[in-house]
Design an enzyme around this catalytic site. Structure first.
Site, PDB file in Angstrom:
ATOM      1  N   SER A  42      18.148  52.071  41.894  1.00  0.00           N
ATOM      2  CA  SER A  42      19.457  51.462  41.691  1.00  0.00           C
ATOM      3  C   SER A  42      19.772  50.495  42.837  1.00  0.00           C
ATOM      4  O   SER A  42      19.032  49.541  43.049  1.00  0.00           O
ATOM      5  CB  SER A  42      20.509  52.568  41.528  1.00  0.00           C
ATOM      6  OG  SER A  42      21.658  52.087  40.894  1.00  0.00           O
ATOM      7  N   ASP A  91      35.590  53.625  52.802  1.00  0.00           N
ATOM      8  CA  ASP A  91      36.469  52.447  52.857  1.00  0.00           C
ATOM      9  C   ASP A  91      35.690  51.156  52.653  1.00  0.00           C
ATOM     10  O   ASP A  91      36.069  50.310  51.836  1.00  0.00           O
ATOM     11  CB  ASP A  91      37.211  52.397  54.207  1.00  0.00           C
ATOM     12  CG  ASP A  91      38.255  53.499  54.334  1.00  0.00           C
ATOM     13  OD1 ASP A  91      38.584  54.117  53.298  1.00  0.00           O
ATOM     14  OD2 ASP A  91      38.726  53.744  55.463  1.00  0.00           O
ATOM     15  N   HIS A 120      20.089  57.275  34.048  1.00  0.00           N
ATOM     16  CA  HIS A 120      19.981  56.448  35.253  1.00  0.00           C
ATOM     17  C   HIS A 120      19.352  57.214  36.422  1.00  0.00           C
ATOM     18  O   HIS A 120      18.637  56.635  37.229  1.00  0.00           O
ATOM     19  CB  HIS A 120      21.364  55.924  35.636  1.00  0.00           C
ATOM     20  CG  HIS A 120      21.353  54.967  36.777  1.00  0.00           C
ATOM     21  ND1 HIS A 120      20.536  53.846  36.804  1.00  0.00           N
ATOM     22  CD2 HIS A 120      22.043  54.952  37.948  1.00  0.00           C
ATOM     23  CE1 HIS A 120      20.739  53.184  37.944  1.00  0.00           C
ATOM     24  NE2 HIS A 120      21.643  53.838  38.654  1.00  0.00           N
TER      25      HIS A 120
END
Length: 258
Positions: free
Chosen positions: A89, A180, A239
């Site tokens: 990925s 974040d 996946h």
């Protein structure tokens, strides 16, 4: 690059270097079982945590250019060349870019369930759920799972995400990833490989038969960037093909490396 920006890794076995790069919100540890199996076949397996993931450093700069540069720094620091490089990925995109930038370092390239094309952002629910974990009140993995379940219904996905939990100090849970920055820069994860990027070496793309990440339409773009690429499909897998059908995944990788 400063030494405080060294990537963390778990190194298994001895032999030809074999680097594995995890996907978005993952860590090298996700690959430990397969990593041990590859090590048993005479490879020195490097399970690398990419920046802002796992035990590696946190940094505001996050793009495939920086992830590829991190890997080059890692190879230099460990004096690695002629490597087998496998990425899943997001890690697959890093591996693709690295191989096109430093082809002399890569002997064989393996890409798990990602194409060189652009992908729209699709991690909103997951990132939202992780951001809602309130560690001032959550004092167990079970409680964190219950909180995350409101946003992420799939148990397997939650188990994968909650591997990021750790005890920061006694009684205080936290997430290893830099949530974040990853939330802020999530658009970078879908960025395509640069149009001129090309790797002429041996390449294998593995896709899950239940996954939509590599479609039949992607085969032409794959071959444009990787002329020698083979594309194979792993059965009964989505996946997370390496976790959902590890036996078939392992056999396919070993057949390609032999």
């Amino acid at each position: 690059m400063k030494d405080n920006k060294k990537l963390y890794s778990n190194i298994l076995g001895e032999g030809k270097p074999f680097i594995i790069l995890h996907g978005f919100l993952g860590m090298g540890d996700n690959w430990k079982t397969l990593g041990n199996q590859f090590a048993e076949q005479g490879y020195q397996v490097h399970l690398v945590d990419q920046r802002n993931h796992g035990r590696s450093f946190h940094d505001a700069d996050f793009s495939y250019e920086t992830l590829s540069a991190d890997l080059k720094h890692y190879c230099d620091a460990h004096q690695l060349s002629d490597i087998v490089l496998l990425g899943h990925s997001m890690g697959g995109k890093t591996a693709m870019l690295f191989a096109t930038q430093f082809p002399e370092l890569v002997s064989k390239l393996l890409i798990a369930d990602i194409s060189p094309r652009f992908y729209p952002v699709h991690h909103d629910a997951i990132l939202n759920g992780l951001s809602q974990l309130d560690f001032s009140t959550l004092k167990s993995r079970g409680a964190a799972d219950k909180s995350l379940a409101k946003y992420v219904s799939d148990v397997g996905t939650r188990m994968f995400l909650l591997k990021n939990l750790y005890w920061k100090e006694k009684g205080q849970l936290a997430l290893r990833m830099n949530l974040d920055v990853l939330t802020d820069q999530v658009g970078e994860v879908g960025e395509p490989l640069p149009i001129s990027a090309k790797f002429e070496g041996d390449t294998l793309f593995l896709r899950g038969d239940k996954s939509e990440y590599i479609s039949n339409q992607d085969e032409s773009i794959i071959h444009a960037h990787f002329p020698k690429a083979d594309i194979i499909t792993i059965s009964n897998a989505g996946h997370w093909l390496h976790a959902e059908n590890p036996e078939e995944f392992y056999d396919a990788v070993m057949a390609f490396l032999k």
